[in-house]
Scaffold this active site. Sequence first.
Site, PDB file in Angstrom:
ATOM      1  N   ASP A 234       7.114 -61.577  12.571  1.00  0.00           N
ATOM      2  CA  ASP A 234       7.020 -61.198  13.972  1.00  0.00           C
ATOM      3  C   ASP A 234       5.664 -60.632  14.368  1.00  0.00           C
ATOM      4  O   ASP A 234       5.552 -59.915  15.359  1.00  0.00           O
ATOM      5  CB  ASP A 234       8.101 -60.150  14.286  1.00  0.00           C
TER       6      ASP A 234
ATOM      7  N   GLU B 169      11.755 -65.966   7.664  1.00  0.00           N
ATOM      8  CA  GLU B 169      12.387 -64.756   8.194  1.00  0.00           C
ATOM      9  C   GLU B 169      12.714 -64.940   9.670  1.00  0.00           C
ATOM     10  O   GLU B 169      12.375 -64.131  10.524  1.00  0.00           O
ATOM     11  CB  GLU B 169      11.506 -63.519   7.975  1.00  0.00           C
TER      12      GLU B 169
ATOM     13  N   GLU C  45       6.964 -56.779  18.449  1.00  0.00           N
ATOM     14  CA  GLU C  45       7.507 -57.677  17.434  1.00  0.00           C
ATOM     15  C   GLU C  45       8.702 -58.489  17.915  1.00  0.00           C
ATOM     16  O   GLU C  45       8.846 -59.670  17.576  1.00  0.00           O
ATOM     17  CB  GLU C  45       7.880 -56.880  16.177  1.00  0.00           C
TER      18      GLU C  45
ATOM     19  N   HIS D 139       4.806 -46.414  10.833  1.00  0.00           N
ATOM     20  CA  HIS D 139       3.715 -47.150  11.465  1.00  0.00           C
ATOM     21  C   HIS D 139       4.069 -47.769  12.811  1.00  0.00           C
ATOM     22  O   HIS D 139       3.209 -48.345  13.463  1.00  0.00           O
ATOM     23  CB  HIS D 139       3.240 -48.282  10.538  1.00  0.00           C
TER      24      HIS D 139
ATOM     25  N   ARG E 108       4.518 -48.653  16.610  1.00  0.00           N
ATOM     26  CA  ARG E 108       3.854 -48.215  17.841  1.00  0.00           C
ATOM     27  C   ARG E 108       4.771 -47.367  18.704  1.00  0.00           C
ATOM     28  O   ARG E 108       4.342 -46.396  19.329  1.00  0.00           O
ATOM     29  CB  ARG E 108       3.384 -49.433  18.647  1.00  0.00           C
TER      30      ARG E 108
ATOM     31  N   HIS F 197      -0.871 -44.913   7.347  1.00  0.00           N
ATOM     32  CA  HIS F 197      -1.275 -46.167   7.969  1.00  0.00           C
ATOM     33  C   HIS F 197      -2.648 -45.993   8.620  1.00  0.00           C
ATOM     34  O   HIS F 197      -2.949 -44.933   9.185  1.00  0.00           O
ATOM     35  CB  HIS F 197      -0.241 -46.578   9.018  1.00  0.00           C
TER      36      HIS F 197
END
Length: 373
Positions: free
Chosen positions: A94, A116, A130, A209, A211, A241
């Site tokens: 993604d 996936e 994503e 990590h 957003r 990260h």
Amino acid sequence: MRIFVAFGTRPEIIKLGPVCRALRHAGAHVDVFWSGQHTDLADGLMDLFGIDLSHGGTGVVQETSLAGKFALITQQMQSVLGSRQHDWVVVQGDTTTAAAGALTAFLNGVPLAHVEAGLRTGTLDSPFPEEFNRRLVTIASTLHFAPTARSRDNLLREGVSRDRVAVVGNTAVDALLHARSRIAVGYEPIDPEIANLPRDRKLVLATLHRRENIGKPLEDILGALRELANDGDKLILLPVHPNPDIRAQVVRALGRQPNVRLLKPLQYTDFVFLLSRSWTIVTDSGGVQEEAPSFGLPILIARESTERPEVVEAGFGKLVGSDRHAIVTEVRRLTNSDAPQLLPARNPFGDGEASRRIVERIFNASQVQHAAE
């Protein structure tokens, strides 16, 4: 057969590394495009899976906007795919690289295989971006490699033809088993800080990590980790990260906190080594939800929803969001014993054979296509 494999982040290398190995073993000519979304996070992974890069993108890290990154990656992929010499494009998951690869393949008339496929949370903005990227890749794909039956059913409900979907398992398990075989006997961690971890502490691994967690949610999660570190019996391990906003929050909250180790991005074998020694993990990562069950490791998912509900249903995962009380309570429960409370259930995401199944299906589809021509 000539196949273009595109990736740009650490998780993509981990999940497509086994696919690249299986494609080469089957006799395919593999061109690997690396967009460079992640740089330091990718250290050592190419060597681990024997990947030779054919093409590399530039300038992606310096581009600050998501739209700019997408445009740049698409343009650089076009310089390769525009020749129309490839039989297939393969992308995973993604990411912006996967979405750009899907659009470029579609516009050049090259069949696309999505590794996936079919993960869904139900809302386009969670996780951001994503979830949008997954759906874009689905529209462009010729073959959809779903990791689980639930993922397949998501695709079928959206109108994807059943004969284009295959349930193969998740290649994250393939990668983890490959790495675990490397650390099985006498492994010496690459990072000296990992090699010298105390053996009298209960290790709690955290990976953060997303957003959508930046700001107040991440502040609450880090507050929970700080409270847990004050217990004295636990050692909190947090690979930081490189996202500057995340790094700033983490360092501000935990930089001087006793019983917390803020680590550099880990090489994958070191990360697998930590999974093998941890008591639990607090994570907003999707990949870790797939990897940890192979060690029987209970997972606290620091998100409000997951596109991998199988991990919750199998008993490995629990959604705690950014709820400080819930995180503290659950970690204390899972560390309130003399040994890790590992779970005996089977990993719901596969048996380590996903890459082989993917390659067989791509080759079979190509034979059918050539016969029709």
